[in-house]
Motif scaffolding. Sequence first.
Motif, short mmCIF file in Angstrom:
data_model
loop_
_atom_site.label_atom_id
_atom_site.label_comp_id
_atom_site.label_asym_id
_atom_site.label_seq_id
_atom_site.Cartn_x
_atom_site.Cartn_y
_atom_site.Cartn_z
N ASN A 14 0.84 -1.17 0.00
CA ASN A 14 0.00 0.00 0.00
C ASN A 14 0.88 1.24 0.00
O ASN A 14 2.08 1.19 0.21
N GLY A 15 0.27 2.43 -0.25
CA GLY A 15 1.03 3.65 -0.45
C GLY A 15 1.91 4.01 0.72
O GLY A 15 3.01 4.54 0.55
N PHE A 16 1.45 3.77 1.96
CA PHE A 16 2.22 4.16 3.13
C PHE A 16 3.48 3.30 3.27
O PHE A 16 4.59 3.79 3.39
N LEU A 17 3.29 1.98 3.24
CA LEU A 17 4.43 1.09 3.44
C LEU A 17 5.41 1.14 2.27
O LEU A 17 6.60 0.92 2.45
N LYS A 18 4.91 1.46 1.09
CA LYS A 18 5.78 1.53 -0.08
C LYS A 18 6.82 2.63 0.10
O LYS A 18 7.95 2.51 -0.37
N HIS A 19 6.46 3.71 0.80
CA HIS A 19 7.37 4.84 0.98
C HIS A 19 7.62 5.11 2.46
O HIS A 19 7.67 6.27 2.89
N VAL A 20 7.77 4.05 3.23
CA VAL A 20 7.99 4.20 4.67
C VAL A 20 9.30 4.94 4.95
O VAL A 20 9.44 5.61 5.98
N ASP A 21 10.27 4.85 4.02
CA ASP A 21 11.53 5.56 4.21
C ASP A 21 11.33 7.07 4.19
O ASP A 21 11.91 7.79 5.03
N PHE A 22 10.49 7.56 3.29
CA PHE A 22 10.20 9.00 3.25
C PHE A 22 9.41 9.43 4.49
O PHE A 22 9.60 10.54 5.00
N PHE A 23 8.53 8.56 4.95
CA PHE A 23 7.78 8.87 6.17
C PHE A 23 8.71 9.02 7.37
O PHE A 23 8.59 9.97 8.16
N LEU A 24 9.64 8.10 7.51
CA LEU A 24 10.59 8.17 8.64
C LEU A 24 11.47 9.41 8.54
O LEU A 24 11.81 10.03 9.56
N LEU A 25 11.85 9.78 7.32
CA LEU A 25 12.63 11.00 7.12
C LEU A 25 11.83 12.23 7.60
O LEU A 25 12.37 13.12 8.25
N ASP A 26 10.54 12.26 7.28
CA ASP A 26 9.71 13.39 7.70
C ASP A 26 9.53 13.42 9.21
O ASP A 26 9.45 14.49 9.82
N VAL A 27 9.45 12.25 9.84
CA VAL A 27 9.36 12.21 11.30
C VAL A 27 10.62 12.81 11.92
O VAL A 27 10.55 13.62 12.86
N LEU A 28 11.78 12.43 11.40
CA LEU A 28 13.04 12.97 11.91
C LEU A 28 13.14 14.47 11.66
O LEU A 28 13.61 15.22 12.53
N CYS A 29 12.69 14.92 10.49
CA CYS A 29 12.72 16.35 10.19
C CYS A 29 11.80 17.13 11.13
O CYS A 29 12.15 18.23 11.59
N LEU A 30 10.65 16.55 11.42
CA LEU A 30 9.71 17.22 12.33
C LEU A 30 10.30 17.33 13.74
O LEU A 30 10.19 18.38 14.39
N LEU A 31 10.92 16.25 14.21
CA LEU A 31 11.52 16.26 15.55
C LEU A 31 12.67 17.26 15.62
O LEU A 31 12.82 18.00 16.61
N PHE A 32 13.51 17.30 14.58
CA PHE A 32 14.62 18.23 14.57
C PHE A 32 14.11 19.68 14.54
O PHE A 32 14.62 20.56 15.26
N ALA A 33 13.08 19.92 13.73
CA ALA A 33 12.49 21.27 13.65
C ALA A 33 11.86 21.65 14.99
O ALA A 33 11.90 22.83 15.39
N TYR A 34 11.30 20.68 15.67
CA TYR A 34 10.69 20.89 16.99
C TYR A 34 11.71 21.42 17.99
O TYR A 34 11.50 22.43 18.68
#
Length: 471
Positions: A4-24
Amino acid sequence: MKKNGFLKHVDFFLLDVLCLLFAYYLAGYIRGIGYLLNNDIYRLLGIFELLTLISVVYFYSPYKSILRKKTLNILLKTLAFGIMQFVVLAFILFATKYAEIISRLFLGYQYFIFIILSFSFKVFWIKVIKKKARNSINSGSKSLLIVTTKDYVKDLESDIKNNNFEYFRINGICLLDCEDKADISDFNVVCGKDNLLKYCCNNWIDSIFFDMDYEQIPKEILNSLAISGITVHLRLMKVEAFEGQDQMVEKVLNYPVLTSTIKDRTNFENFAKRAMDIAGGIVGCLFMVLITIFIGPIIFIKSPGPIFYKQKRIGKNGKQFNMYKFRSMVMNADALKKDLMSQNQVKDGFMFKIKNDPRIIPGIGNFIRKTSLDEFPQFINVLKGDMSLVGTRPPTVDEWNKYELKHRIRMAIKPGITGMWQVSGRNKITDFNEVIKLDSYYINNWSLSLDISILFKTVISLLKRDDNEAM
């Protein structure tokens, strides 16, 4: 299996999580709030932000076709993604009345930083993926045979090099309207129409991609491939109903295709089966160590040489691997096998099985084979991912070379330590077609409950000490 779309691009999702935490944290530093995790309000805000990110990813699908987008489109998509998160979070804060105590300047800094970081890392990661995709053409983990004609092959070569995001290792190209060794493609032309099925039978092929008009594909070829268990991708130009197994529409090398494959498994089922394999593999290896302490010295005394036996076997879709066992036969057992083929109980030589095999080590060989103790080193293969706890019996190379295409379905899945054939009275089965029927039933009716049932029957069989021969 199509992700499915989420699991197919889980790497981009994890990158966005890290970016959000760093921005936080960076926004907190700029705003002078201090260590945010010591502040109950901002700690709760961080949880809200992560939940908002997950929700927007799920409903907005910001990573759809991201690998094929231009840089400007990625920037606009990332900008919309960040603004959407900000709006949703603002609504949550307003509804919970936290908006009055959260610094608006903090949120502005955070999502501005997030958009910049997210865009930068996406562009960088896409370059990494594209480089890996180009390199995988010769060394990918999934092999793909391309079947096409001279009219399509030139455009196809460019698309393969630029869009191999499935990380296929290109096994070669089959030109249905050209000679086997025609010098027409930068890729290796491995076969023509007349020997396509033979090539598929004798080589490691995970899937086949037909890049041509459907009307040009001989129906007997499609029917034979459906029986073999090989995954088939038909480019969606004009496709009629195709009698195969499970079917789905997906993309291969940037082309929309109709994929026909054996019984499809969900992501959860694949995860659960692999988790069961790892858990069983760890337990099996622990028992293997204990067994080695007791029977290892006996094997060496009775027949000086290695305690473990390593043999080339055929795994999923024809991939070779080294299978491990405790050595239950004399050192030159493979050489002696040729002289014993006339006594083989399985006709046509697709498997090898005889009574009172003279190659067995006296005093210990028969014992470890009847109790299946010789199989325990195969738990190493399970942990490595070459085998599963439950599957089909992995054939030897010489057995595999005798296979017809209809026999190939046995290797459409990972081979197993035990399986349908082993718990169905394998000593009484001498017709290889019966083995194919049992294996086909397992493949087409697979479920976790069926695996558990086979494992349970295997344990019962071992406890009863049935007169089982080793694989």
